[in-house]
Design a protein around this motif. Sequence first.
Motif, PDB file in Angstrom:
ATOM      1  N   THR A  53     -49.603-101.733   7.839  1.00 30.46           N
ATOM      2  CA  THR A  53     -49.139-101.179   6.564  1.00 30.46           C
ATOM      3  C   THR A  53     -50.242-101.236   5.520  1.00 30.46           C
ATOM      4  OG1 THR A  53     -48.217-103.279   5.792  1.00 30.46           O
ATOM      5  CG2 THR A  53     -46.731-101.806   7.007  1.00 30.46           C
ATOM      6  N   SER A  54     -51.383-101.803   5.891  1.00 28.40           N
ATOM      7  CA  SER A  54     -52.546-101.867   5.004  1.00 28.40           C
ATOM      8  C   SER A  54     -53.506-100.728   5.353  1.00 28.40           C
ATOM      9  CB  SER A  54     -53.260-103.214   5.177  1.00 28.40           C
ATOM     10  OG  SER A  54     -54.581-103.143   4.694  1.00 28.40           O
ATOM     11  N   GLU A  55     -53.786 -99.885   4.380  1.00 26.54           N
ATOM     12  CA  GLU A  55     -54.682 -98.754   4.610  1.00 26.54           C
ATOM     13  C   GLU A  55     -56.072 -99.225   5.041  1.00 26.54           C
ATOM     14  OE1 GLU A  55     -56.061 -94.679   2.303  1.00 26.54           O
ATOM     15  OE2 GLU A  55     -54.356 -95.824   1.551  1.00 26.54           O
ATOM     16  N   ARG A  59     -57.927 -98.284   8.585  1.00 27.61           N
ATOM     17  CA  ARG A  59     -59.278 -97.693   8.571  1.00 27.61           C
ATOM     18  C   ARG A  59     -60.192 -98.465   9.529  1.00 27.61           C
ATOM     19  NH1 ARG A  59     -59.814 -97.159   3.522  1.00 27.61           N
ATOM     20  NH2 ARG A  59     -59.501 -94.938   3.402  1.00 27.61           N
ATOM     21  N   ILE A  85     -50.205 -93.310   6.084  1.00 21.54           N
ATOM     22  CA  ILE A  85     -51.589 -93.787   6.180  1.00 21.54           C
ATOM     23  C   ILE A  85     -52.323 -93.070   7.308  1.00 21.54           C
ATOM     24  CG2 ILE A  85     -53.035 -95.777   6.785  1.00 21.54           C
ATOM     25  CD1 ILE A  85     -50.900 -97.528   5.280  1.00 21.54           C
ATOM     26  N   LYS A  88     -53.140 -89.559   6.295  1.00 21.84           N
ATOM     27  CA  LYS A  88     -54.221 -89.580   5.294  1.00 21.84           C
ATOM     28  C   LYS A  88     -55.572 -89.832   5.953  1.00 21.84           C
ATOM     29  CE  LYS A  88     -53.964 -91.764   1.427  1.00 21.84           C
ATOM     30  NZ  LYS A  88     -53.728 -92.796   0.412  1.00 21.84           N
ATOM     31  N   MET A  89     -55.572 -90.598   7.046  1.00 17.78           N
ATOM     32  CA  MET A  89     -56.812 -90.930   7.757  1.00 17.78           C
ATOM     33  C   MET A  89     -57.271 -89.795   8.669  1.00 17.78           C
ATOM     34  SD  MET A  89     -57.783 -94.126   7.196  1.00 17.78           S
ATOM     35  CE  MET A  89     -57.086 -95.390   6.185  1.00 17.78           C
TER      36      MET A  89
END
Length: 145
Positions: A53-55, A59, A85, A88-89
């Motif tokens: 849950t951490s962008e 990454r 996420i 978005k990545m």
Amino acid sequence: MPEYIVIGLGIFGRSLATALQELGNEVIGVDIDRIVVQEMSGVIREAIQADATSEATVRELGVSNVDAAIVATGSPQDSIMITLILKKMGVSYVIAKAGDELHGEILRLVGADRVVFPEEETAMRLAHGIAVPEIVDYLSINRDM
């Protein structure tokens, strides 16, 4: 060789990751639970303990190169965040597990390319198999097929 990342290694995610690996694919599994990750470490190519849950964490996982990402977490909130996420990545194909229609609709709105309802789909297949024992397997199709 196709490469997949399965995020959430509960019963569904673990079964999916194992099957994908056994079918000759490269599979990365991610879960927040260290014990689950240890159990899967000898089963799939790579098992990673991480909070997806951490962008920043996602990454670091280098997900942009995978053929597909499967979000199999049990928490609706987490699955929505992780799906967003991943899109978005730049992950081109994201499959997300949903518990109900509203959850599925939200997942589609944040970019999930495919939403699956494992319990509902399994129940439908089982019901058809019980009601008509001659049916070996059940596949629902729409008018366009």
